[in-house]
Structure formats: structure tokens, C-alpha cells
Design a protein around this motif. Structure first.
Motif, PDB file in Angstrom:
ATOM      1  N   PHE B 102       0.842  -1.197   0.000  1.00  0.00           N
ATOM      2  CA  PHE B 102       0.000   0.000   0.000  1.00  0.00           C
ATOM      3  C   PHE B 102       0.878   1.248   0.000  1.00  0.00           C
ATOM      4  N   THR B 103       1.855   1.249   0.914  1.00  0.00           N
ATOM      5  CA  THR B 103       2.771   2.376   1.024  1.00  0.00           C
ATOM      6  C   THR B 103       3.530   2.613  -0.273  1.00  0.00           C
ATOM      7  N   LEU B 104       4.046   1.517  -0.815  1.00  0.00           N
ATOM      8  CA  LEU B 104       4.849   1.639  -2.038  1.00  0.00           C
ATOM      9  C   LEU B 104       4.011   2.111  -3.215  1.00  0.00           C
ATOM     10  N   VAL B 105       2.798   1.562  -3.321  1.00  0.00           N
ATOM     11  CA  VAL B 105       1.951   1.945  -4.445  1.00  0.00           C
ATOM     12  C   VAL B 105       1.632   3.431  -4.368  1.00  0.00           C
ATOM     13  N   LEU B 106       1.332   3.913  -3.173  1.00  0.00           N
ATOM     14  CA  LEU B 106       1.049   5.347  -3.030  1.00  0.00           C
ATOM     15  C   LEU B 106       2.264   6.170  -3.432  1.00  0.00           C
ATOM     16  N   GLY B 107       3.418   5.804  -2.888  1.00  0.00           N
ATOM     17  CA  GLY B 107       4.618   6.594  -3.141  1.00  0.00           C
ATOM     18  C   GLY B 107       5.039   6.558  -4.598  1.00  0.00           C
ATOM     19  N   ILE B 108       5.164   5.367  -5.144  1.00  0.00           N
ATOM     20  CA  ILE B 108       5.632   5.254  -6.526  1.00  0.00           C
ATOM     21  C   ILE B 108       4.560   5.771  -7.483  1.00  0.00           C
ATOM     22  N   GLY B 109       3.296   5.489  -7.149  1.00  0.00           N
ATOM     23  CA  GLY B 109       2.213   5.971  -8.006  1.00  0.00           C
ATOM     24  C   GLY B 109       2.200   7.487  -8.086  1.00  0.00           C
ATOM     25  N   ALA B 110       2.362   8.139  -6.946  1.00  0.00           N
ATOM     26  CA  ALA B 110       2.364   9.604  -6.939  1.00  0.00           C
ATOM     27  C   ALA B 110       3.523  10.129  -7.785  1.00  0.00           C
ATOM     28  N   ALA B 111       4.700   9.533  -7.593  1.00  0.00           N
ATOM     29  CA  ALA B 111       5.864   9.994  -8.353  1.00  0.00           C
ATOM     30  C   ALA B 111       5.662   9.751  -9.846  1.00  0.00           C
ATOM     31  N   THR B 112       5.059   8.609 -10.184  1.00  0.00           N
ATOM     32  CA  THR B 112       4.856   8.280 -11.589  1.00  0.00           C
ATOM     33  C   THR B 112       3.905   9.264 -12.257  1.00  0.00           C
ATOM     34  N   LEU B 113       2.798   9.535 -11.570  1.00  0.00           N
ATOM     35  CA  LEU B 113       1.834  10.472 -12.138  1.00  0.00           C
ATOM     36  C   LEU B 113       2.468  11.841 -12.313  1.00  0.00           C
ATOM     37  N   ALA B 405       6.833  -5.458  -6.990  1.00  0.00           N
ATOM     38  CA  ALA B 405       5.385  -5.638  -7.029  1.00  0.00           C
ATOM     39  C   ALA B 405       4.690  -4.300  -6.858  1.00  0.00           C
ATOM     40  N   GLY B 406       5.184  -3.499  -5.896  1.00  0.00           N
ATOM     41  CA  GLY B 406       4.587  -2.187  -5.669  1.00  0.00           C
ATOM     42  C   GLY B 406       4.672  -1.325  -6.914  1.00  0.00           C
ATOM     43  N   ALA B 407       5.827  -1.346  -7.573  1.00  0.00           N
ATOM     44  CA  ALA B 407       6.020  -0.520  -8.765  1.00  0.00           C
ATOM     45  C   ALA B 407       5.096  -0.977  -9.886  1.00  0.00           C
ATOM     46  N   ALA B 408       4.941  -2.292 -10.013  1.00  0.00           N
ATOM     47  CA  ALA B 408       4.083  -2.814 -11.082  1.00  0.00           C
ATOM     48  C   ALA B 408       2.648  -2.361 -10.848  1.00  0.00           C
ATOM     49  N   ILE B 409       2.175  -2.526  -9.609  1.00  0.00           N
ATOM     50  CA  ILE B 409       0.805  -2.099  -9.308  1.00  0.00           C
ATOM     51  C   ILE B 409       0.674  -0.597  -9.526  1.00  0.00           C
ATOM     52  N   ALA B 410       1.691   0.144  -9.052  1.00  0.00           N
ATOM     53  CA  ALA B 410       1.649   1.606  -9.185  1.00  0.00           C
ATOM     54  C   ALA B 410       1.590   2.011 -10.654  1.00  0.00           C
ATOM     55  N   ALA B 411       2.345   1.309 -11.500  1.00  0.00           N
ATOM     56  CA  ALA B 411       2.360   1.665 -12.920  1.00  0.00           C
ATOM     57  C   ALA B 411       0.990   1.434 -13.533  1.00  0.00           C
ATOM     58  N   VAL B 412       0.377   0.308 -13.167  1.00  0.00           N
ATOM     59  CA  VAL B 412      -0.946   0.011 -13.716  1.00  0.00           C
ATOM     60  C   VAL B 412      -1.959   1.057 -13.244  1.00  0.00           C
ATOM     61  N   LEU B 413      -1.913   1.356 -11.944  1.00  0.00           N
ATOM     62  CA  LEU B 413      -2.855   2.342 -11.406  1.00  0.00           C
ATOM     63  C   LEU B 413      -2.607   3.720 -12.023  1.00  0.00           C
TER      64      LEU B 413
END
Lengths: 114, 870
Positions: B102-113, B405-413
Motif C-alpha cells: 500500500f505504502t509503495l503503491v502510493l509513493g511510486i504511483g504519486a511519483a509516476t503520475l 510488485a509495488g512498482a508494477a501495481i503503481a504503474a498500472v494504477l
């Protein structure tokens, strides 16, 4: 506190293995058996411990290994000392003799001064 | 050659890991067989010989592990094993795994967007061929101000400059009504029409979706009317049919000859393009043209600049002040398009980076805690011969697995969220309509994941591997945690500090937005509905009738007419002069120009400072009158009463107007006060000065949005050929703050995420303290401490942790908000209230995070906790 009779002195196991192999190529069990037999049963080792050490010797290029048939026609991995392994053994024996000599002299001196 | 053997051994290991494993297995089996035989030969009972052999050998599993550890790096097979180990250990603690993901997806997702926005808007080349050679050219006045070019200056640049393959221009677009053919409805629509010069599109390097560009003949002033349309207009309004249809505007019929590619936009949004030579300007001081040059192959920007400067100087020498351009500014087109947004996007990206840092910190502390919890396991394994290197590697693999795994989910999201951002941001920031997640963004995710894995994995692993084995083995469970949690507390304090920086930033932007929306504009914008109508060629009486009809709609209090919206300054600004001032140069003052009806000032509560506003008596045939803003009076007649004096503007070329009143400046936040002089004239006296566009301004006491439907319905009845754009003045002001709104939204969302993560961090550390100190707490409770005492102490610790973070974060905020300086409006970046509120919010989050695990202490039974300790 008495010392366990079979306990090896630190740093000697590798040297003993090199020495055992300098007598001829041998498989893992043979190396362990050789050390025990040659020490007259004094150096009792956890036999499994030869394998990590053999691996270390391989990695350093002091021994090479190949698969051969035993006299009972079983496949076994034989380890053989290389030239650099021989040099390493010589160096370790020299170190060992120096250390023993030094320690021995100290022990003798101690009784005179006491 | 020992190194040859060594190398061969390594390569063999690397490539044949599995075979090697089988080999070792065989060796050990053989070994045990030989030893068993020897035991039997030595007289041992065959039934126990095997067991004795095993006892002498040691645990084969441990031997295998220890031997494998001696093998040096194993890319293939050892990696697989570590992977299995890591998977197993992650499965064993699903709570940790879920929280970490959860933490990783939020962090990486925010940076990716944030990166995809930054990349799309700032980094990617414009969607033109060889866009790096395109430059934007502006006039530079003697006062170093930059202005769009006038047509004559553009023509001189085009004909005389050698640094460019071509120089082209586009006129600022204006609204017009046209009826398209081909689509499902041929009702007239309001479109934005942009004039473009010869070979404009081929110079930009645009590949048309259909048809062709205008021919040179079509660029002649008397050529038949032809147009090109955007892909979107073609699709939605003309059915996307081939052959291309026509657009009608009154009696004019324009053949559509070409369609631009999807998402095409040149600076100002427009739907239809026409050859600008049909109405090219002749005044050297009318700044209506955006000029683009394509640098000749091999020409550097600097030499183009030098040539343009020399050329401008020679033009200035010839035409003097009539040109107003003493120099020219040449810069990459992309810089011009996105210049305004650079800082804002950097701020958004910086905020996302902070969120990612917080996420990493959270994970580092969680890994540390897990490491401590497993320390005994690790130490025991190390004692059995597993090398520390191997342990570090396994912990690293676990982190890499999590981050991957976090990065992959974050990229998809992120790929999904891009649609939302595109929908929200398309109107707010240029080029956001092009927003996509592509290879570059995924590449960025990869790099971020790598760095994250390093940050998250290495420190805990090294620290754990360095841990003092003796200490752990001797210690009872958890008594070493004072040292351990001090690192953790530090990390959590750091998280809170970062969160405070984000909170302060977003609070400043929220205030900025509020200030903009409530800024004193000099006029009353509340309850004002505006309907912009294109009515080229309509008699003025019809328009006035329209206003009167709308005035009688229920809820409408009053109504006025103007040619343009309040605040829509646009490019309509021209010199004003006094009698005797020369016509061509030495302009004393510039002013915008508005054509309004007498009700305009009262409806907008626009204060008349001197004299009067307009009256019904200011009709055609009556003396020509004007109302001016104070700036003009100060410039033309400093210290004198302007009432009764005469004035002229280039918009009404040879007409002299008598000043009858001075009205307050109507100031929009986006324009510094004092710079927008205006001259107002009555519509009745200048019915043709409106360029066919009118704005009906309606004032209501209620919610202006409720008027939209009736106004639209009434207009459809009364003027079916004149589509209207209906809006409220407040909404228009809000839209003008769009880029700040985007930054505010981003920072607020990121701030909320940061706060959540920091609270989770605090939750984790308090939870760890409570669970590992159960014994100690049990002892104290047995000695008479109440659960309340213990809880208060634990919460006190959390407050201390938060306070340190808040202090550091506030100091960080003082530095970080420097980058917001230019974006803020009406609030100081050092506003103490903002910092206090930000700190209190962070403290509250910390307390909530700490309170949940602290409550567990009340469930501790002293007797049980005393017995559980080994």
C-alpha cells in the motif's frame, strides 16, 4: 575448562585438507577419513564441514575437481591439489611451524622464569 | 594459473547451479553411504550405523547451505532460492506485506503520475517534426517588455531574416459563428477562428489527418474563403466525412480543404483556421500575431538572436516609435508554450518526491522492525554457517520483490489515473490533453523502483547483518529495543517533517486560491451571469431587444450589454491620444477598449469616481462620449480634471470623444493593478465597433447557475442562429486561477497521502514498542501502574517524536516554500498561522496513529505477560 579432545585449532582445518589432498586426489569422505586416520583419531571433525571448505578451495583455485568412478564403480567427485594449492600448503606449513615453534619457545621460557 | 581455475569454477557455478546442487546431493549421499559402511566394518550394529554416520556428518541441509554460500555469486539458481525464501517470508506476514505494498503503491504511483505530467508538459518535444528547431519570436520594447508582433514587423522579419528556413505567424483567435455541413446537425456553432500565414502548418511540421494545406494563391487577400479544421471539430461537428464539407457564416461559404492531426493546438485553442491575409493588419503597433520561425539547418539560436536584434534595430531606425520594437526576443517554442507552468510542475513533482521519500522511510522502518523480530532466527542461521552475505542478499531480495510488485501495481494504477488527471487537467495546463503513460514513464518507474529498492533494502539488511549476535542470543526478547527504536523514532520524525512541508505548501496554495477567488476586483462579480453571443451582422436593435427579453426572466434583477466580458483583456489594447498628439509615435498611454450600455456600470457595481457613467441620452447623433479609468487620466492630464477633455483611441480612429466620467479600475488578480487602463464608449454611439460579439450581463440575487437553463432556452427561441456561451463571472475568475488550482489539488492530495503514511509510521513504531515491551509493562502494572499511566507515557513519547518532526518540517517549509513564492497570492510564505495549523494537523495525525496501538496496553494482563517471558 578442559578442551574437547577432537577440537581443531583455529585456522588449521584448511591446511589439513590441503595436506590430505597433497597425498593424492580424493573425494570428500576420503579427505575426512584421511585426516582422522593420519591424526591417529586426535583430529575428529564434523565430516560435513569438509564440503564448504572444499568449495572455498575450489573457488580460490587451490584445488580442481572432476567426476570419476571409484574402485566400487560409483561416481564420485574427486578433488586434486593444483600447483598454486601446493604453494599455499607450503606457505601454511611454514606459518604453522613458525607459530608452533614460537608458542613452544614461550611455553618453555615460562617454566624457567616462573 | 590459479585464477583460471577460479574463474572457470565461478562460471560453471553461475551457469550450472542446478546441476551443481544435484552434484552436491550425490556427493553427500555417497559420503553417508561410505561412512555407514565404515561404521559397520568397525563393528557397529547395521541398524544404528546410518544414524551414527549422520551424527558424524552433521545436518546435510546446513552443509548444503554452507557449501552453497561458499560458491560466490550465483545469478540464476541462488537467485531463485532467495526468491522463494522471500516469497515465503512475505506470505508469513500478510499484514506487513499488504501495508508495505500500500505504502509503495502510493509513493511510486504519486511519483509516476507527477513525472508523466512533467514529462508530457515540459520534457517531451512538441508534437511537430524537428520541433527543436522551432522558435518563438516576440517584439521587445525599449523598456524590455515582450509583445506579440505586428503584421508589418512580421512581414519584414519573414522577408529579411536569413537565420530561418521560414517565418510564419498566427493571429490570436476570435469567436465567430459558423454552420458546418456533414455532421448530424448543421446548427450554427460558435467556433474560435485563427488566421495563419502562408505555409504555417508545413513550417511547424504538422502532418495533416486529411486534405491539404492552403495554397499560396489561397493566401491572397481576395482569394475565395477556405478553411482548415481541427481533427476534433471534423469528427464531432462534420461527421468525419470525406470529401470535406463546407462551413457557412452568413452568406460566406468556406470550403474545408484540410484537417489537422488529433490534439493539434497552437498556443491558443481554436477550431478553424483561415489564411490571415484576408484581414492582415497594417499598423506596426498592433500586437496581434504570434510569430514562429524554423531555424535553418545548422543555425544556432544565438546567431538567430543576433540577426533578429540587428534587424529590429534597423526597422526601429526606419520607423521609429511607430514599431515600438527596438529588439526581438527569440526563444525555443516549447519554452514559450510552457514557461508559465515550469515552476508549478516542478513544485508538484517535488511534492511527489517527498511522498515517495516518506513511503521509503516507512518501509525502511518496517523492514528494520521485521529484522529485529527475526534477529534470533538470523543469528541462529548465521551460527549454523549461513554467511552474512547470504542473509543480506535474502533480505535485499525480499525488498526488491516488494518494491517490484509495488512498482508494477503503481504503474498500472498510474496508467488508469492518467485518464482522470487528463480530464481534470486538460483545461488547466497546456499539453495535458496529450497526457499518456508511455515507455519513458515506465522507464522512470523502473529507475524509481530501483532507487527505492536500494533505499529500502540496503540499510536494514546491512544493519541487521552487522547486528551483534552475542547480544541477541543473550538478550531476552525485545530488551534491546531502546537502541533499535531510537533509529526508528528518528525515521518517523523525518516522515512527519516531510509531511509538514507538504501540509504547509498545500495550506499556502489553498489560501492563495481562496484569495484569488475573493480578491477585490473593483466590481461585483456575485450573482452575475454572462451570455456571450456571436451576432455578426445583427442590427443593434435586435441585440438590445434580446437583452430586454432576458432582463424579464424570473430572478433577473438587471441586465447590461458589452462587447466583451469583464476581465477578458485579451489583446485588445491600443494607443490613446490627446488632441495635438502625433498619430504615429510617442504614445503616452495605452488602453483596452470596451463598448458598453449605460446599465453596465450599475449592474456590475462598478464605482464611478468622477463625473458620470453613460446615460440613455448618449445616443447616435449626440456628442460622442467616453468613460476612462484613472490611469489614463494620470498619464494624459496629470494633476488635472479629465472631465470635459477630449481623447481618441486607435480603435475609433478619427473620432474625438469627450470624457464624461472616470470609473475605478476593474482589476483581475492576474493583472498587476494599475496596468490595465480602459476606455469605455456607449454601444449606442458605436454599434459597429463590437466585431459581431456581444455579452449579455445579467445580475441575480439568487444562485446564478439556476439562470443557465432559462437563459439558454430563451436565447434558442430568440436567436437560433446565434449560439451562446453561458457562464458566471465567478466561475470565469476561478478558471483563470486554473494552474494554481492544479498545483493546489496535487499538493493537497500528496499532503494527505504523506500525512496518512506518517500516521502509519507512528502506528508501527508504537505498536512495536507496545508488543515488545509487554513484559516490562506487565511488571509495571503489577507494581501498581494503571493502564492509563502507561498509555499516557506512550502517547507522550509519540508527541515528543511528532514535535521534533514538526519543528524540523517547519524549518524545511521555510526553505521549500521559496519555490512557491511566485505562485502565492495574498499570503506570505512565512505566514505563522499556516505553520501552526500545519503542525497541529500533523500532531493530530501522530496522536491518532499512536492511540490505536497504545490502547492495546489496557488489554495486557500482568500475570500472563510475566509468564510469557522466556
Amino acid at each position: 575448562m578442559t578442551r574437547d579432545s577432537g577440537e581443531l585449532l583455529p585456522g588449521t582445518f584448511e591446511m589439513l585438507m590441503l595436506k590430505a589432498l597433497s597425498l593424492g586426489a580424493m573425494h570428500g569422505w576420503g579427505v575426512a577419513e584421511r585426516i582422522e586416520r593420519l591424526s591417529g583419531g586426535v583430529c575428529e571433525i564434523q565430516q560435513g564441514a569438509v564440503y564448504p571448505v572444499l568449495q572455498r578451495l575450489l573457488r580460490r583455485g587451490w584445488v580442481v575437481a572432476d567426476w570419476r568412478s571409484t574402485e566400487n564403480n560409483r561416481r564420485a567427485r574427486y578433488y586434486r591439489l593444483t600447483a598454486s594449492g601446493q604453494r599455499q600448503l607450503d606457505a601454511e606449513i611454514a606459518w604453522w611451524r613458525r607459530s608452533i615453534g614460537g608458542v613452544d619457545r614461550v611455553l618453555r621460557a615460562a617454566s624457567q622464569e616462573g | 594459473m590459479s585464477w583460471v581455475h577460479a574463474f572457470r569454477e565461478r562460471v560453471t557455478n553461475l551457469l550450472t547451479g542446478r546441476a551443481w546442487d544435484r552434484g552436491l546431493e550425490e556427493e553427500i549421499a555417497h559420503h553417508l553411504e561410505l561412512e555407514t559402511n565404515r561404521q559397520i566394518a568397525a563393528g557397529c550394529d547395521p541398524a544404528v550405523a546410518r544414524a551414527r554416520a549422520l551424527a558424524r556428518f552433521g545436518n546435510p541441509r546446513e552443509v548444503t547451505d554452507a557449501t552453497r554460500d561458499e560458491r560466490g555469486p550465483q545469478l540464476l539458481e541462488g537467485g531463485m532460492q532467495d526468491l522463494q525464501w522471500a516469497l515465503r517470508s512475505l506470505r508469513k506476514s500478510p499484514g506487513f506485506t499488504a501495508l508495505a505494498l500500500f505504502t509503495l503503491v502510493l509513493g511510486i504511483g504519486a511519483a509516476t503520475l507527477a513525472f508523466s505530467v512533467l514529462d508530457t508538459v515540459l520534457l517531451r518535444p512538441l508534437a511537430y517534426d524537428h520541433a527543436e528547431r522551432l522558435v518563438f519570436i516576440q517584439e521587445k520594447t525599449p523598456k524590455r517588455a515582450l509583445r506579440p508582433a505586428s503584421y508589418p514587423n512580421f512581414a519584414d522579419w519573414r522577408d529579411k531574416a536569413h537565420a530561418f528556413d521560414r517565418v510564419v505567424a498566427a493571429q490570436f483567435p476570435f469567436g465567430i459563428t459558423m454552420s458546418p455541413s456533414g455532421g448530424s446537425d448543421t446548427d450554427p456553432v460558435r467556433i474560435e477562428l485563427m488566421g495563419v500565414s502562408r505555409r504555417f502548418f508545413s513550417t511547424l511540421g504538422v502532418r495533416l489527418a486529411a486534405g491539404r494545406e492552403f495554397t499560396d494563391d489561397e493566401h491572397k487577400a481576395d482569394a475565395p474563403f477556405v478553411v482548415m479544421v481541427t481533427y476534433e471539430f471534423w469528427q464531432t461537428r462534420m461527421g468525419g466525412h470525406l470529401p470535406l464539407g463546407v462551413l457557412r457564416s452568413g452568406d460566406d461559404v468556406a470550403q474545408v480543404v484540410g484537417v489537422l492531426p488529433p490534439n493539434f493546438q497552437f498556443i491558443a485553442p481554436s477550431d478553424v483556421f483561415h489564411p490571415l491575409e484576408r484581414g492582415a493588419g497594417t499598423v506596426r503597433s498592433a500586437h496581434n500575431y504570434m510569430v514562429v520561425g524554423r531555424l535553418a539547418q545548422g543555425t544556432r539560436l544565438e546567431s538567430a538572436r543576433a540577426e533578429m536584434t540587428a534587424l529590429s534595430k534597423s526597422l526601429f531606425a526606419t520607423y521609429g516609435n511607430a514599431t515600438e520594437a527596438e529588439d526581438a526576443e527569440v526563444r525555443p517554442l516549447r519554452d514559450y508554450v510552457v514557461a508559465r507552468y515550469r515552476t508549478m510542475l516542478a513544485v508538484v513533482f517535488g511534492a511527489a518526491t517527498l511522498v515517495l521519500l516518506i513511503a521509503c522511510t516507512n518501509l525502511i522502518s518496517a523492514q528494520l522492525a521485521r529484522g529485529w523480530a527475526r534477529e534470533r532466527e538470523v543469528v541462529i542461521r548465521a551460527a549454523l554457517g549461513a554467511s552474512r552475505g547470504r542473509l543480506i542478499r535474502q533480505l535485499l531480495v525480499e525488498s526488491v520483490l516488494l518494491v517490484g510488485a509495488g512498482a508494477a501495481i503503481a504503474a498500472v494504477l498510474a496508467a488508469a489515473a492518467v485518464r482522470v488527471v487528463r480530464a481534470i487537467g486538460a483545461g488547466l495546463v497546456p499539453r495535458l490533453n496529450e497526457l499518456t503513460v508511455d515507455g519513458r514513464v515506465f522507464g522512470f518507474v523502473g529507475i524509481v523502483a530501483l532507487v527505492t529498492a536500494m533505499l529500502v533494502g540496503v540499510y536494514p539488511a546491512v544493519r541487521l547483518a552487522r547486528g551483534d549476535a552475542g547480544l541477541v542470543l543473550r538478550s531476552t526478547r525485545g530488551s534491546a529495543n531502546t537502541v533499535q527504536t531510537s533509529v526508528w523514532r528518528l525515521l518517523v520524525g523525518f516522515e512527519i517533517a516531510l509531511a509538514v512541508v507538504l501540509l504547509v505548501g498545500s495550506a499556502l496554495l489553498i489560501q492563495t486560491l481562496h484569495n484569488i477567488l475573493t480578491a477585490d476586483t473593483g466590481i461585483s462579480t456575485h450573482g452575475v451571469v454572462t451570455a456571450t453571443i456571436s451576432a455578426r451582422g445583427e442590427a443593434i436593435g435586435r441585440i438590445e431587444q434580446l437583452r430586454d427579453e432576458l432582463r424579464h426572466l424570473p430572478g433577473v434583477e438587471s441586465a447590461a450589454l458589452a462587447d466583451r466580458l469583464p476581465f477578458a483583456w485579451g489583446n485588445r489594447s491600443a494607443p490613446v491620444r490627446r488632441p495635438g498628439d502625433p498619430v504615429d509615435h510617442d504614445w503616452v498611454a495605452f488602453a483596452g477598449f470596451r463598448v458598453v450600455t449605460p446599465e453596465y456600470f450599475p449592474v456590475l457595481r462598478h464605482p464611478v469616481l468622477r463625473g458620470r457613467g453613460f446615460a440613455e441620452s448618449d445616443r447616435a447623433g449626440a456628442p460622442l462620449v467616453a468613460v476612462i479609468s484613472p490611469g489614463i487620466a494620470e498619464k494624459l492630464w496629470p494633476g488635472l480634471d479629465p472631465i470635459g477633455r477630449t481623447i481618441a483611441t486607435n480603435y475609433l480612429f478619427d473620432k474625438w470623444l469627450t470624457v464624461v466620467g472616470v470609473v475605478a479600475e476593474a482589476s483581475n488578480w492576474s493583472m498587476p493593478r494599475g496596468s490595465q487602463n480602459e476606455i469605455y464608449v456607449p454601444l449606442a454611439q458605436h454599434p459597429t465597433a463590437t466585431e459581431g460579439q456581444f455579452v449579455v450581463i445579467l445580475k441575480t440575487a439568487g444562485d446564478p447557475h439556476t439562470l443557465f437553463a432559462p437563459v439558454r432556452a430563451r436565447l434558442r427561441e430568440l436567436a437560433p442562429n446565434s449560439p451562446a456561451q453561458i457562464s458566471t463571472l465567478d466561475d470565469r475568475i476561478a478558471r483563470s486561477a486554473a494552474d494554481r488550482r492544479f498545483a493546489m489539488l496535487a499538493l493537497t492530495v500528496f499532503g494527505a497521502i504523506a500525512l496518512t503514511l506518517a500516521a502509519v509510521g507512528i502506528y508501527g513504531v508504537i505498536w512495536y514498542i507496545v508488543t515488545t515491551r509487554t513484559h516490562e509493562i506487565g511488571v509495571r502494572m503489577a507494581l501498581g501502574a494503571t493502564a492509563g499511566n502507561v498509555q499516557r507515557e506512550i502517547l507522550g513519547g509519540a508527541v515528543a517524536m511528532a514535535a521534533g518532526g514538526i519543528l524540523v518540517g517547519s524549518i524545511g517549509g521555510v526553505f521549500a516554500t521559496r519555490y512557491l513564492q511566485a505562485t502565492l497570492y495574498g499570503v506570505s510564505r512565512l505566514d505563522p498561522t499556516t505553520y501552526i495549523v500545519g503542525g497541529l494537523v500533523a500532531l493530530l495525525a501522530a496522536l491518532i496513529g499512536a492511540f490505536v496501538p497504545a490502547r492495546r496496553t489496557s488489554r495486557i494482563d500482568p500475570m500472563i505477560s510475566l509468564r510469557t517471558e522466556a
